[in-house]
Design a protein around this motif. Structure first.
Motif, short mmCIF file in Angstrom:
data_model
loop_
_atom_site.label_atom_id
_atom_site.label_comp_id
_atom_site.label_asym_id
_atom_site.label_seq_id
_atom_site.Cartn_x
_atom_site.Cartn_y
_atom_site.Cartn_z
N GLY A 178 0.79 -1.22 0.00
CA GLY A 178 0.00 0.00 0.00
C GLY A 178 0.82 1.27 0.00
N GLN A 364 -2.50 8.08 2.40
CA GLN A 364 -2.59 6.74 1.82
C GLN A 364 -1.37 5.89 2.14
N GLN A 368 -2.98 2.71 4.05
CA GLN A 368 -3.32 1.56 3.21
C GLN A 368 -2.84 0.23 3.81
N ASN A 369 -1.59 0.19 4.25
CA ASN A 369 -1.08 -1.07 4.84
C ASN A 369 -1.81 -1.41 6.13
N TRP A 372 -5.31 -2.67 5.31
CA TRP A 372 -5.22 -4.01 4.74
C TRP A 372 -4.97 -5.05 5.83
N PRO A 384 -8.78 -7.87 -2.56
CA PRO A 384 -8.57 -6.55 -3.17
C PRO A 384 -9.60 -5.51 -2.73
N TYR A 386 -10.59 -4.61 0.01
CA TYR A 386 -10.19 -3.83 1.18
C TYR A 386 -9.63 -2.48 0.76
N ARG A 387 -9.08 -2.41 -0.43
CA ARG A 387 -8.46 -1.17 -0.90
C ARG A 387 -9.48 -0.08 -1.19
N SER A 435 -6.71 4.50 -4.55
CA SER A 435 -7.39 3.32 -4.04
C SER A 435 -7.92 2.46 -5.19
N ILE A 438 -4.84 0.66 -7.02
CA ILE A 438 -4.28 -0.52 -6.34
C ILE A 438 -5.29 -1.66 -6.32
N TYR A 439 -6.58 -1.32 -6.27
CA TYR A 439 -7.60 -2.37 -6.35
C TYR A 439 -7.52 -3.11 -7.69
N GLU A 442 -4.43 -5.38 -7.92
CA GLU A 442 -4.47 -6.61 -7.13
C GLU A 442 -5.58 -7.56 -7.56
#
Length: 515
Positions: A178, A364, A368-369, A372, A384, A386-387, A435, A438-439, A442
């Motif tokens: 993230g 972010q 993000q981490n 997650w 994914p 969760y992002r 967001s 990254i979604y 993944e």
């Protein structure tokens, strides 16, 4: 190791279609998971260096997308152009062009090739082309030549922002990805605003070609760093090259996807486990090139996010081109209020947007981490979806900040009020944009580069078109009503992240993409 295994459940599932094994064979990707050549197992300093180089390429290429905006009046005077729409094309053709190309076409064609030949060759070749095209732009002798060269520069430069997220997926495990994914998004988001500011500083002392000479210098330095410091990160390509080297060493005559390689691993196809490396290259190539288009046609969830992404990205570029109309004396029009700033003051008007984008990036990187890991621990698996949780906050700020910007300008309030609004817009924009990126990355491993290319094509179309009608929109409706229209169109998207958080997995699995 337990946390990594849990967080990697989605990655492993999606990687499963790269290769196939029988009961007597070792699973290639499971074996490679603990291999020191796996980019995810590189030393932290090497992964951080690679991620930083990729993020910097994305920053530079996005920086170039809007760097000419403050210089458009000077360019028009030099080339004796009176139609402002023609001047705006110098930005629009870089981003996408009127025929849906530029920054959209480059990734649409080249991103799938990174899944065939690897990331490194794509980064180096496109960055080299980008560097030489800046020289051409600086030496342009007509508006036509400049527009054409900007178009091709967009084709080359659009590759890095699109491919960056896929590279982060190559290098980092989900539970640590993230922070670096946010860094990769920072460049493409902050770059356009910073480009306007830097261009304004350059134009105080130099003529407009120097914006391109400046780009040439930085791009050349970055090209050297990429050539000598950046290594290949795409796992299937690394494995394929290893097996190819071993076969040459043992003078193996022929192999197929079902033949056991010298190290006991099944021979690996670069593209797809259903295809052999000895198959017809034309078929493999065409299959790769059409993957982004097939993503859009067969994956509803990708199509939803592609158009959602496109709208927000278009508003960003509309806002970028509206700032000179509101603040810059050189861009004054009879029908719109203008604060009358000089060139350097107009450059500073982009700092509010830049600050908001930068703050969104920091949030972010931090959240993000943590988000997650919290949701993974709570639900016992990584997903994914969760992002998407931060997107709701971003989408609330998105229309609110547009209303603030438009009506504070309409009422001719102090310039700080629309400036603050651009900061809030930048924050909401970054949280939403990153967001979603990254979604998508993944959710579609190992074909995340093609998935992002599909999203990039749609979003750059709006990034090109919106600036073309933005001035006419505000002239016809005024700042207040124009911003209200744009904000209203964004309101229905506010609950979308929560809906997809709950039902996203079902949609993905119901319409699963076939590579």
């Amino acid at each position: 190791m337990t946390q990594v295994a849990t967080n990697n459940s989605e990655d492993k599932k999606d990687h499963a279609n790269i290769t196939s094994t029988d009961s007597k064979s070792i699973n290639v990707l499971s074996d490679f998971a603990n291999d020191p050549d796996n980019p995810k197992n590189w030393p932290s300093w090497k992964r951080a260096m690679s991620a930083t180089i990729v993020a910097t390429i994305g920053l530079l290429c996005s920086f170039a997308s809007s760097i000419l905006v403050p210089a458009v009046p000077d360019v028009m005077r030099q080339f004796h152009v009176t139609d402002r729409l023609t001047g705006t094309l110098t930005t629009s053709v870089y981003v996408a062009s009127t025929s849906c190309l530029g920054m959209g076409l480059g990734p649409f064609v080249l991103a799938p090739l990174s899944e065939l030949y690897g990331r490194w060759i794509i980064y180096t070749s496109t960055l080299a082309a980008f560097t030489f095209l800046q020289i051409g732009c600086a030496l342009s002798t007509s508006m036509t030549a400049l527009i054409i060269l900007r178009f091709f520069a967009g084709c080359a430069g659009g590759m890095a922002p699109s491919l960056g997220q896929a590279s982060m997926s190559d290098i980092w495990h989900p539970h640590e990805r993230g922070r670096w994914a946010a860094l990769s998004t920072t460049g493409p988001m902050v770059g356009p605003a910073v480009g306007n500011f830097v261009a304004a500083l350059i134009l105080q002392r130099k003529q407009w070609p120097w914006v391109f000479w400046t780009l040439t210098i930085f791009s050349g330095i970055l090209l050297l760093l990429t050539l000598f410091l950046l290594k290949e990160t795409y796992e299937p390509v690394i494995l394929h090259r290893r097996q190819k080297k071993q076969r040459r060493a043992l003078q193996a005559s022929e192999t197929s996807s079902t033949h056991t390689a010298p190290n006991g691993l099944p021979a690996l196809s670069v593209m797809d486990g259903k295809q052999s490396v000895t198959q017809d290259l034309t078929r493999v190539f065409s299959h790769a090139i059409t993957r982004p288009l097939r993503f859009l046609a067969t994956s509803p969830i990708l199509a939803i996010f592609a158009f959602f992404h496109a709208y927000t990205f278009g508003i960003l570029y509309l806002l970028l081109t509206s700032l000179p109309l509101l603040f810059g004396n050189a861009h004054r029009t009879p029908r719109l209020f203008n604060y009358g700033f000089n060139t350097i003051g107009t450059g500073f008007s982009y700092l509010g947007l830049s600050a908001g984008l930068s703050l969104g990036s920091l949030v972010q990187m931090y959240s993000q981490n943590k988000l997650w890991n919290f949701l993974t621990k709570r639900n016992g698996e990584g997903r994914p979806e969760y992002r998407l949780m931060p997107v709701t906050a971003g989408m609330i700020l998105f229309p609110a900040s547009l209303l603030w910007y438009g009506w504070s300008a309409e009422k001719q309030n102090h310039w700080i009020f629309p400036e603050i609004a651009t900061g809030l817009f930048g924050f909401g924009m970054f949280v939403t944009f990153q967001s979603v990126q990254i979604y998508v990355t993944e959710a579609f491993v190992p074909y995340s580069a093609s998935a992002m290319a599909a999203v990039t094509l749609i979003r750059t179309i709006t990034g090109a078109v919106y600036p073309l009608f933005g001035q006419k929109l505000f002239e016809a409706l005024g700042y207040g009503k124009g911003a209200t229209l744009l904000a209203t169109l964004a309101v229905p998207a506010i609950p979308l992240p929560l809906i997809l958080y709950k039902h996203g997995r079902y949609i993905r699995e119901r319409w699963e993409f076939t590579p």
